[in-house]
Structures are given as C-alpha cells and as structure tokens.
Enzyme design. Sequence first.
Site, PDB file in Angstrom:
ATOM      1  N   TYR A  39       0.826  -1.207   0.000  1.00  0.00           N
ATOM      2  CA  TYR A  39       0.000   0.000   0.000  1.00  0.00           C
ATOM      3  C   TYR A  39       0.865   1.264   0.000  1.00  0.00           C
ATOM      4  O   TYR A  39       0.394   2.333  -0.375  1.00  0.00           O
ATOM      5  CB  TYR A  39      -0.869   0.046   1.265  1.00  0.00           C
ATOM      6  CG  TYR A  39      -2.145  -0.772   1.224  1.00  0.00           C
ATOM      7  CD1 TYR A  39      -2.372  -1.745   0.257  1.00  0.00           C
ATOM      8  CD2 TYR A  39      -3.123  -0.565   2.195  1.00  0.00           C
ATOM      9  CE1 TYR A  39      -3.541  -2.495   0.262  1.00  0.00           C
ATOM     10  CE2 TYR A  39      -4.298  -1.298   2.196  1.00  0.00           C
ATOM     11  CZ  TYR A  39      -4.510  -2.264   1.233  1.00  0.00           C
ATOM     12  OH  TYR A  39      -5.671  -2.987   1.245  1.00  0.00           O
ATOM     13  N   CYS A  70      -1.737  -1.727  10.110  1.00  0.00           N
ATOM     14  CA  CYS A  70      -1.042  -1.210   8.932  1.00  0.00           C
ATOM     15  C   CYS A  70      -0.953   0.295   9.124  1.00  0.00           C
ATOM     16  O   CYS A  70      -1.984   0.985   9.185  1.00  0.00           O
ATOM     17  CB  CYS A  70      -1.854  -1.545   7.685  1.00  0.00           C
ATOM     18  SG  CYS A  70      -1.161  -0.845   6.173  1.00  0.00           S
ATOM     19  N   THR A  72       0.185   2.445   7.048  1.00  0.00           N
ATOM     20  CA  THR A  72      -0.163   3.159   5.834  1.00  0.00           C
ATOM     21  C   THR A  72      -1.670   3.373   5.780  1.00  0.00           C
ATOM     22  O   THR A  72      -2.148   4.478   5.493  1.00  0.00           O
ATOM     23  CB  THR A  72       0.338   2.368   4.607  1.00  0.00           C
ATOM     24  OG1 THR A  72       1.721   2.061   4.822  1.00  0.00           O
ATOM     25  CG2 THR A  72       0.185   3.156   3.333  1.00  0.00           C
ATOM     26  N   CYS A 194       5.985   0.880  10.613  1.00  0.00           N
ATOM     27  CA  CYS A 194       5.391  -0.031   9.623  1.00  0.00           C
ATOM     28  C   CYS A 194       5.395  -1.396  10.290  1.00  0.00           C
ATOM     29  O   CYS A 194       6.414  -1.810  10.859  1.00  0.00           O
ATOM     30  CB  CYS A 194       6.230  -0.057   8.343  1.00  0.00           C
ATOM     31  SG  CYS A 194       5.744  -1.366   7.194  1.00  0.00           S
ATOM     32  N   HIS A 196       5.547  -4.255   9.156  1.00  0.00           N
ATOM     33  CA  HIS A 196       6.500  -5.236   8.619  1.00  0.00           C
ATOM     34  C   HIS A 196       7.863  -5.139   9.318  1.00  0.00           C
ATOM     35  O   HIS A 196       8.623  -6.105   9.316  1.00  0.00           O
ATOM     36  CB  HIS A 196       6.729  -5.006   7.120  1.00  0.00           C
ATOM     37  CG  HIS A 196       5.627  -5.495   6.230  1.00  0.00           C
ATOM     38  ND1 HIS A 196       4.394  -4.897   6.175  1.00  0.00           N
ATOM     39  CD2 HIS A 196       5.589  -6.538   5.344  1.00  0.00           C
ATOM     40  CE1 HIS A 196       3.640  -5.533   5.286  1.00  0.00           C
ATOM     41  NE2 HIS A 196       4.347  -6.531   4.774  1.00  0.00           N
TER      42      HIS A 196
HETATM   43  N1  DGL Z   1       2.527  -3.107   7.184  1.00  0.00           N
HETATM   44  C1  DGL Z   1       2.136  -1.945   6.413  1.00  0.00           C
HETATM   45  C2  DGL Z   1       2.384  -0.698   7.267  1.00  0.00           C
HETATM   46  O1  DGL Z   1       2.395  -0.810   8.498  1.00  0.00           O
HETATM   47  C3  DGL Z   1       2.842  -2.037   5.106  1.00  0.00           C
HETATM   48  C4  DGL Z   1       2.400  -1.072   4.128  1.00  0.00           C
HETATM   49  C5  DGL Z   1       2.549  -1.462   2.684  1.00  0.00           C
HETATM   50  O2  DGL Z   1       1.811  -2.338   2.238  1.00  0.00           O
HETATM   51  O3  DGL Z   1       3.353  -0.806   2.012  1.00  0.00           O
HETATM   52  O4  DGL Z   1       2.509   0.400   6.778  1.00  0.00           O
END
Ligand code: DGL
Length: 270
Positions: A39, A70, A72, A194, A196
């Site tokens: 995203y 997430c 984002t 993030c 991830h």
């Molecule tokens: N885990 C998502 C976050 O916390 C990843 C965002 C992505 O899909 O770029 O922003």
Amino acid sequence: MAVGIFDSGLGGLTVLDAVHHRMPDLPLAYMGDNAHAPYGVRDADDVYHLTKNAVERLWQEGCDLVILACNTASAAALRRMQESWIPSDKRVLGVFVPLIEALTERQWGDNSPPREVAVKNVALFATPATVSSRAFQRELAFRAIGVDVEAQSCGGVVDAIEEGDKILAEALVRSHVSALLRKMPNPQAAILGCTHYPIMQDIFQDALGPSVKVFSQASLVADSLADYLDRHPNMKGSGQVSKFITTGDAEQVSVQATTFLRRKIVFDTV
Ligand code: DGL
C-alpha cells in the site's frame, strides 16, 4: 467474540502474534490484502477504498472491532473512515496512537493537552505513503510539544520482506538508517512505523547503535487493545473462530506467512 486484524500483507501478523500472546483465548480474524500490497506506494484515495473493503469483509466475520495493523492504512484512511463511514456499533482503530502514547509516556487513552516530554529527537521509519501523510507528526502534536521528528521513507523494504528476501531487506534497512542519520545524527528514539519492520528490528537497532531506543508496535498495540477491551467488552464481536484470509494466492501466502512468523499459518481465500 472475535477481533479483526487487517494489513495490506504479512506485516500485521507481528501485531496478531503479540495480541495472541497477550490474550490467547481471544479469537482473531486476520485479513491480508496481499493481492494489492504494498500500500505504501499507493495514493490516499486508493488506500482508503482498499481498506474499506477489507474492513467490511472482517465485519462479515463477526468482528465489530477491527485493528488496522497497517500504518499506511491508519495514516491514509482511518481519519476519513472515522469521520464519515463507520457505523455506531462498529469500531476501527489504528496503530499510531498506542505507539505515540508510549513515546510520550502517557497512560492508554490519556487525552489531556499536549505537554513537554523527555524525548526531543525522534527518527521515524515508515513507508512513502505514511511519511507523506504526516499523520505521525499530527498525532504527536496532539500529545507533545518540542519534539523534532525526522522521517525516513523506506522504499523497497516491504516488498523485500513480502518476498522473503531478508538479504535485500537488511541492505535496504542499513541504507535507510544511514540516510536518516545524515539528517539527524543523534536521535534518542526511533519509531518503526510499519508493521512489517519488527521482523527487521535487530538490524534497525544494530544500524542505529545501542544508545537509540527503538519503539516497535506489536506489543504496544496488544497492551492497548487489552486495555480497550477491558473498558469496552461489548466490542469483542460475535465471531467465534480464528482464521486467516487473503485476497492473494492462499497457498503461496500461507508459505510466506509460515516463514515470516516461524509457525504454521494457513490462509483461505477471501
Ligand atoms: N505493514 C504496512 C504498514 O504498516 C505495510 C504497508 C505497505 O503495504 O506498504 O505500513
């Protein structure tokens, strides 16, 4: 009762794992929008519509409360959803606020006016969309004064993690940390903005050095969710079973998720 946890892909599993450890009896329905990840390179409108679809899907699973695991989606969509879309019997919560409450040494849900806090120089690592939204700075300004935030947009890291390419992810993290340190040589704290990134937390810490306190969201979100559910037990929802669903290829996502969390995870298709 079930609580929904949503991410664009695998990153929200770090939050799911922490919530599961904190509340092992709470059924959790996880949705990864792997078909549309990442995203972080999409515009705000796109993220808003994708996030709405995912939240509606989790409501269908009996989750009255959905956590946007997430940043984002929390940055680009949550405020708009809360202002104009979410029905009164449902809740959607993001992942910024627990982190900022921890950074500014507040109790969960303390909404008193902004005040001076111990930390003065903060490094923020996040996706391009989160950085450009400035949502972190906005939420911080509601709670603290006099904090300088230097944000580093970490292009490529989510893709490398989703693809299971740890070597590339490590190289990118080290290069993004160097870029940040050129702009802010002595941060006191670093925010992994993030979901991830906790999977790369050791690399961030190593590249930043031992004097920088690294804040990562998973356990902070789990603690604040436990506190929220104590105060709002009716938000546990009617769903009874834990499940993992994806908009992507369920077989492939299951393999990636199992590698990511180092325990067997089986996804179904949405
Ligand atoms: N885990 C998502 C976050 O916390 C990843 C965002 C992505 O899909 O770029 O922003």
